[in-house]
Structure formats: C-alpha cells, structure tokens
Design a protein around this motif. Structure first.
Motif, mmCIF file in Angstrom:
data_model
loop_
_atom_site.group_PDB
_atom_site.id
_atom_site.type_symbol
_atom_site.label_atom_id
_atom_site.label_comp_id
_atom_site.label_asym_id
_atom_site.label_seq_id
_atom_site.Cartn_x
_atom_site.Cartn_y
_atom_site.Cartn_z
ATOM 1 N N SER A 284 -4.068 6.195 -2.721
ATOM 2 C CA SER A 284 -4.960 4.823 -2.498
ATOM 3 C C SER A 284 -5.311 4.329 -4.120
ATOM 4 N N ALA A 285 -5.592 5.165 -4.751
ATOM 5 C CA ALA A 285 -5.789 4.896 -6.084
ATOM 6 C C ALA A 285 -4.884 4.101 -6.985
ATOM 7 N N ALA A 286 -3.642 4.677 -6.757
ATOM 8 C CA ALA A 286 -2.390 4.154 -7.518
ATOM 9 C C ALA A 286 -2.299 2.787 -6.650
ATOM 10 N N ALA A 287 -2.452 2.448 -5.417
ATOM 11 C CA ALA A 287 -2.100 1.312 -4.774
ATOM 12 C C ALA A 287 -3.225 0.189 -5.193
ATOM 13 N N SER A 288 -4.515 0.956 -5.440
ATOM 14 C CA SER A 288 -5.798 -0.068 -5.816
ATOM 15 C C SER A 288 -5.124 -0.612 -7.258
ATOM 16 N N ILE A 289 -4.699 0.374 -7.975
ATOM 17 C CA ILE A 289 -4.652 -0.263 -9.530
ATOM 18 C C ILE A 289 -3.235 -1.085 -9.609
ATOM 19 N N VAL A 290 -2.134 -0.769 -8.682
ATOM 20 C CA VAL A 290 -1.025 -1.758 -8.512
ATOM 21 C C VAL A 290 -1.622 -3.160 -7.956
ATOM 22 N N ASN A 291 -2.469 -3.207 -7.019
ATOM 23 C CA ASN A 291 -2.851 -4.253 -6.425
ATOM 24 C C ASN A 291 -3.574 -5.114 -7.388
ATOM 25 N N HIS A 292 -4.647 -4.405 -8.122
ATOM 26 C CA HIS A 292 -5.386 -5.258 -9.216
ATOM 27 C C HIS A 292 -4.442 -5.806 -10.100
ATOM 28 N N LEU A 293 -3.633 -4.789 -10.630
ATOM 29 C CA LEU A 293 -2.988 -5.631 -11.820
ATOM 30 C C LEU A 293 -1.841 -6.608 -11.500
ATOM 31 N N THR A 294 -1.376 -6.400 -10.283
ATOM 32 C CA THR A 294 -0.304 -7.675 -9.947
ATOM 33 C C THR A 294 -0.969 -8.973 -9.362
ATOM 34 N N SER A 295 -2.329 -8.714 -8.839
ATOM 35 C CA SER A 295 -2.867 -10.032 -8.324
ATOM 36 C C SER A 295 -3.607 -10.696 -9.769
ATOM 37 N N CYS A 296 -3.997 -10.104 -10.445
ATOM 38 C CA CYS A 296 -4.491 -10.381 -11.642
ATOM 39 C C CYS A 296 -3.970 -11.228 -12.958
ATOM 40 N N ASN A 297 -2.539 -10.557 -13.157
ATOM 41 C CA ASN A 297 -1.584 -11.183 -14.064
ATOM 42 C C ASN A 297 -0.368 -11.594 -13.524
ATOM 43 N N ALA A 298 0.146 -12.591 -14.340
ATOM 44 C CA ALA A 298 1.118 -13.421 -13.765
ATOM 45 C C ALA A 298 2.522 -12.515 -13.704
ATOM 46 N N VAL A 299 2.740 -11.721 -14.656
ATOM 47 C CA VAL A 299 3.882 -10.963 -14.645
ATOM 48 C C VAL A 299 3.569 -9.682 -15.262
ATOM 49 N N VAL A 300 3.661 -8.464 -14.386
ATOM 50 C CA VAL A 300 3.539 -7.066 -14.689
ATOM 51 C C VAL A 300 4.863 -6.405 -14.603
ATOM 52 N N VAL A 301 5.121 -5.684 -15.753
ATOM 53 C CA VAL A 301 6.246 -4.837 -15.671
ATOM 54 C C VAL A 301 5.647 -3.125 -15.742
ATOM 55 N N PHE A 302 6.150 -2.470 -14.836
ATOM 56 C CA PHE A 302 5.764 -0.945 -14.899
ATOM 57 C C PHE A 302 6.881 -0.326 -15.482
ATOM 58 N N ILE B 198 1.224 6.205 -9.594
ATOM 59 C CA ILE B 198 1.793 4.896 -9.362
ATOM 60 C C ILE B 198 3.384 4.826 -9.423
ATOM 61 N N HIS B 199 3.897 5.960 -10.187
ATOM 62 C CA HIS B 199 5.568 6.008 -10.107
ATOM 63 C C HIS B 199 5.738 6.218 -8.607
ATOM 64 N N ALA B 200 5.337 7.364 -7.840
ATOM 65 C CA ALA B 200 5.695 7.582 -6.837
ATOM 66 C C ALA B 200 5.316 6.406 -5.699
ATOM 67 N N LEU B 201 4.359 5.643 -5.811
ATOM 68 C CA LEU B 201 4.113 4.412 -5.111
ATOM 69 C C LEU B 201 5.334 3.550 -5.224
ATOM 70 N N LEU B 202 5.674 3.165 -6.419
ATOM 71 C CA LEU B 202 6.781 2.278 -6.899
ATOM 72 C C LEU B 202 8.010 2.842 -6.146
ATOM 73 N N TYR B 203 8.366 4.138 -5.983
ATOM 74 C CA TYR B 203 9.508 4.516 -5.444
ATOM 75 C C TYR B 203 9.797 4.031 -3.803
#
Length: 115
Positions: A10-28, A64-69
């Motif tokens: 849930s922490a990883a999902a929160s981080i990904v959601n925050h970054l992708t909603s606040c930035n036009a382009v995000v590259v993990f 985050i890596h596991a979530l991206l899988y």
C-alpha cells in the motif's frame, strides 16, 4: 518470487499514485539498466524533463518494483513510463509511440511539452 507485506504494497501504491498524479511524465528506472537509459534519453532529447525514480536508490524501490510487475503484466517492467498519470509501457512502447507519431501529442496533452 519475492512476496510483499501488505503495508509495503500500500505504501508503494501510494508513492506511485502520488508521483504519477503530480508529474506529467514519470519514469521508474534502474540506474544501471540500458533500456531505462534509452527511455530517459529519448524523453530528454524531446525536451521533456521527466520525474525519474531510480528504484535501486529508493527506500521503497523493491516494493515499487513488485507493484510495477503487476501493472506492466510482464517479467521485465522497467523502465515503466507514465504520461499524464497513465501507464504507457516500457521502452518498446515509448519508442513505437515516437516512431508512429503519437508520443508528441500525448506529451503535449499531459503538459510535458508546450511547442
């Protein structure tokens, strides 16, 4: 396969959601990954300043890596490119979008390019 504890997921999902909603382009990315380097260089060459998250240097990187899988649905989720809050894919999708002419309009729509 590495199993995540529910809290780290849930922490990883929160981080990904925050970054992708606040930035036009995000590259993990992974700092030593050649495909990640190609994706970042393409975006920089187009005049885009993506938010880059190097998972091997981030405290929540493994979660985050596991979530991206899960998000990517593939064995190799990196780089994971998000534009306008939406997952567009990895380097192959990014390059294909550039070649077929759909990447620039997508970047403009997300506010990553103004020209």
């Amino acid at each position: 396969m590495w199993m995540m504890m529910e809290g780290s997921a849930s922490a990883a999902a929160s981080i990904v959601n925050h970054l992708t909603s606040c930035n036009a382009v995000v590259v993990f990315s992974w700092s030593e990954c050649c495909m990640s380097t190609v994706a970042k260089r393409l975006l920089f060459s187009l005049g885009v300043g993506p938010t880059v998250v190097e998972l091997d240097e981030h405290a929540a990187g493994p979660a985050i890596h596991a979530l991206l899988y899960e998000v990517a649905g593939t064995r190799q989720p990196l780089p994971a490119v998000f534009v306008g809050g939406k997952f567009i894919g990895g380097v192959q999708t990014l390059m294909a979008s550039h070649i077929n002419g759909t990447l620039i309009p997508l970047l403009k729509q997300a506010g990553a390019l103004w020209l």
